[in-house]
Design a protein around this motif. Structure first.
Motif, PDB file in Angstrom:
ATOM      1  N   ASP A 336      34.127  39.666  22.497  1.00  0.00           N
ATOM      2  CA  ASP A 336      33.818  39.477  21.076  1.00  0.00           C
ATOM      3  C   ASP A 336      34.095  38.033  20.667  1.00  0.00           C
ATOM      4  O   ASP A 336      35.154  37.709  20.137  1.00  0.00           O
ATOM      5  N   LEU A 337      33.100  37.162  20.931  1.00  0.00           N
ATOM      6  CA  LEU A 337      33.162  35.761  20.539  1.00  0.00           C
ATOM      7  C   LEU A 337      32.177  35.509  19.407  1.00  0.00           C
ATOM      8  O   LEU A 337      31.107  36.145  19.358  1.00  0.00           O
ATOM      9  N   PRO A 338      32.486  34.585  18.490  1.00  0.00           N
ATOM     10  CA  PRO A 338      31.553  34.300  17.386  1.00  0.00           C
ATOM     11  C   PRO A 338      30.151  33.944  17.856  1.00  0.00           C
ATOM     12  O   PRO A 338      29.162  34.386  17.250  1.00  0.00           O
ATOM     13  N   VAL A 339      30.032  33.165  18.930  1.00  0.00           N
ATOM     14  CA  VAL A 339      28.702  32.752  19.368  1.00  0.00           C
ATOM     15  C   VAL A 339      27.909  33.931  19.908  1.00  0.00           C
ATOM     16  O   VAL A 339      26.680  33.985  19.750  1.00  0.00           O
ATOM     17  N   PHE A 340      28.572  34.913  20.525  1.00  0.00           N
ATOM     18  CA  PHE A 340      27.851  36.088  20.997  1.00  0.00           C
ATOM     19  C   PHE A 340      27.404  36.947  19.821  1.00  0.00           C
ATOM     20  O   PHE A 340      26.326  37.557  19.855  1.00  0.00           O
ATOM     21  N   ARG A 341      28.217  37.023  18.779  1.00  0.00           N
ATOM     22  CA  ARG A 341      27.799  37.717  17.555  1.00  0.00           C
ATOM     23  C   ARG A 341      26.585  37.017  16.955  1.00  0.00           C
ATOM     24  O   ARG A 341      25.668  37.655  16.432  1.00  0.00           O
ATOM     25  N   GLU A 342      26.590  35.686  17.027  1.00  0.00           N
ATOM     26  CA  GLU A 342      25.492  34.899  16.469  1.00  0.00           C
ATOM     27  C   GLU A 342      24.172  35.175  17.185  1.00  0.00           C
ATOM     28  O   GLU A 342      23.144  35.372  16.543  1.00  0.00           O
ATOM     29  N   ILE A 343      24.191  35.197  18.508  1.00  0.00           N
ATOM     30  CA  ILE A 343      22.939  35.327  19.247  1.00  0.00           C
ATOM     31  C   ILE A 343      22.594  36.773  19.592  1.00  0.00           C
ATOM     32  O   ILE A 343      21.436  37.092  19.822  1.00  0.00           O
ATOM     33  N   GLY A 344      23.595  37.653  19.625  1.00  0.00           N
ATOM     34  CA  GLY A 344      23.346  39.038  20.027  1.00  0.00           C
ATOM     35  C   GLY A 344      23.355  40.041  18.911  1.00  0.00           C
ATOM     36  O   GLY A 344      22.725  41.101  19.016  1.00  0.00           O
ATOM     37  N   GLY A 345      24.077  39.743  17.829  1.00  0.00           N
ATOM     38  CA  GLY A 345      24.128  40.656  16.705  1.00  0.00           C
ATOM     39  C   GLY A 345      24.567  42.055  17.109  1.00  0.00           C
ATOM     40  O   GLY A 345      25.418  42.237  17.980  1.00  0.00           O
ATOM     41  N   SER A 346      23.934  43.040  16.499  1.00  0.00           N
ATOM     42  CA  SER A 346      24.296  44.433  16.760  1.00  0.00           C
ATOM     43  C   SER A 346      23.683  44.978  18.040  1.00  0.00           C
ATOM     44  O   SER A 346      23.950  46.123  18.410  1.00  0.00           O
ATOM     45  N   TYR A 350      30.570  44.964  22.153  1.00  0.00           N
ATOM     46  CA  TYR A 350      31.632  43.966  22.268  1.00  0.00           C
ATOM     47  C   TYR A 350      32.962  44.604  22.653  1.00  0.00           C
ATOM     48  O   TYR A 350      33.230  45.764  22.330  1.00  0.00           O
ATOM     49  N   PHE A 351      33.808  43.815  23.337  1.00  0.00           N
ATOM     50  CA  PHE A 351      35.157  44.256  23.653  1.00  0.00           C
ATOM     51  C   PHE A 351      36.138  43.141  23.320  1.00  0.00           C
ATOM     52  O   PHE A 351      35.779  41.954  23.292  1.00  0.00           O
TER      53      PHE A 351
END
Length: 416
Positions: A336-346, A350-351
């Protein structure tokens, strides 16, 4: 073949010197890739975007790959370098003679090369050449413990060079842009007076080999399914050791239901103990497979056959494997990194807890219910190149001589 000939045609018969009616030149720095394609994420971006720009040149521009070494200044690259065979000698090329209206586009990360040519590049800027540099991340200065002293030193010098000399910094994600602005505010608070900061459009396509190497005998054909795929250089921040700890737990607890683990990535730095562990592991060749020399053909097959992609990395500027996996509808489990939230969304699972027991359970739960994935997420490199080309042309137009304007570029929208 038509695409290849069309791309090469953009470079054939081009005059190095200026002449009446001369098109402006987009000088794409490929210095590291030109000398050796190590198959890193950055080099895959450089290769993909260069090829796409060859098909989608900015209006009024010719696309010209260029390179330099530590001791030799910038020259035009042999346009055949992406298709060279092992041992093939390339034409050293003619020295650059850029003119007003040209753009120097620092696509490759050349931290150990670019600052060495500061005087010449500064002279080009005085002639009216615009300098646009791509920023992939700031990890070597934010987490120097993940890198060698030389890498950190070179990168710090490159960042200072960017702050002093660049007209624009193009960041590959909003996360990188945020970190760059913070670093500049601390170290170069006046940089905003001459440098704009924008976003580089990122694309993705199923990896396609340009050399043909490895197509005849793909080593992953011998890998039993099902397997989880990990992609990236074996280096400290990728946290492969934690993934391996978790999979050892998976194999001991879940036995027959446990998936195999396949790692596609070159040998990196500061991970000698981990690399030895991978080579000598009791499950090596049975449940654990490390493909250290896989080309793009092998990687594409691995993506196509895996049950899903696991990303345990502790820090990234973007996360190209995440987008590549989503592009073909493969489930992704990521830290759970901010950049993965940015490019992957829902679309990504995440772990946060990477202890062996917790991550092992997360992996098994994820395999049972991986979640729905949509094929075709994101845009291709051709689309990204067209947006980049239009923006670059607008910010340094030979007709208007405009410079230092903000580049209104944004990456893939991932609101979901």
């Amino acid at each position: 073949m038509r695409s290849l000939l069309h791309w090469l045609g953009r470079f054939s018969g081009l005059a190095v010197g200026g002449h009446a009616g001369r098109l402006a030149e987009l000088l794409v720095d490929v210095s590291v890739l030109y000398q050796q394609d190590a198959g890193t994420g950055i080099q895959r971006v450089v290769r993909s975007l260069l090829l796409a720009l060859g098909e989608n040149a900015p209006p009024g521009f010719r696309v010209r790959p260029v390179y330099a070494t530590k001791t030799r200044s910038y020259r035009y690259a042999d346009p055949d370098f992406l298709w060279r065979k092992p041992g093939q000698r390339l034409d050293p090329g003619e020295p650059l003679r850029p003119r007003s209206g040209d753009i120097f586009f620092g696509l490759d990360l050349c931290a150990h090369i670019l600052p060495r040519h500061r005087r010449r590049l500064r002279a080009w800027r005085r002639r009216g050449v615009t300098m646009q540099l791509v920023v992939y991340d700031l990890l070597p200065v934010l987490r120097p413990d993940w890198f060698s002293e030389r890498m950190t030193r070179n990168f710090r010098q490159w960042l200072h060079f960017l702050a002093w000399e660049a007209d624009s910094a193009l960041c590959i994600s909003a996360d990188v842009e945020h970190r760059l602005r913070g670093w500049l505010a601390q170290h170069h608070p006046n940089a905003s007076a001459h440098m704009s900061i924008g976003r580089l459009p990122m694309g993705t396509d199923i990896p396609v080999p340009v050399s043909g190497h490895g197509i005849e005998a793909l080593p992953e054909d011998s890998i039993a399914k099902p397997y989880i795929l990990m992609v990236g250089t074996i280096e400290p921040r990728k946290a492969y050791d934690r993934a391996l700890d978790a999979f050892e737990r998976v194999w001991s607890v879940y036995e027959k239901d446990a998936p195999n683990l396949v790692i596609v990535g070159r040998s990196g730095w500061k991970t000698e103990e981990l690399q030895s562990r991978l080579h000598r592991h009791p499950e090596a060749g049975r449940r654990l497979f490390w493909l250290a020399d896989a080309d793009d053909a092998v990687l594409a097959r691995c993506y196509g056959r895996c049950e899903g992609l696991l990303i345990t990395s502790l820090g990234e500027g973007y996360g190209l494997p995440v987008v590549e996996a989503l592009r073909i509808g493969r489930p992704v489990l990521a830290r759970d990194l901010p950049v993965f939230r940015e490019i992957g969304g829902s679309r990504v699972t995440y772990f946060t807890n990477d202890s062996p027991a917790a991550l092992a359970k997360t992996i098994m739960d994820w395999i049972e219910v991986p979640g729905a994935c949509t094929v075709g997420v994101g845009e291709g490199w051709d689309q990204a190149a067209r947006r980049l080309a239009n923006a670059l042309s607008a910010t340094s137009s030979p007709a208007t001589g405009r410079r230092n304007e903000a580049i209104p570029l944004h990456g893939i929208s991932n609101a979901a």
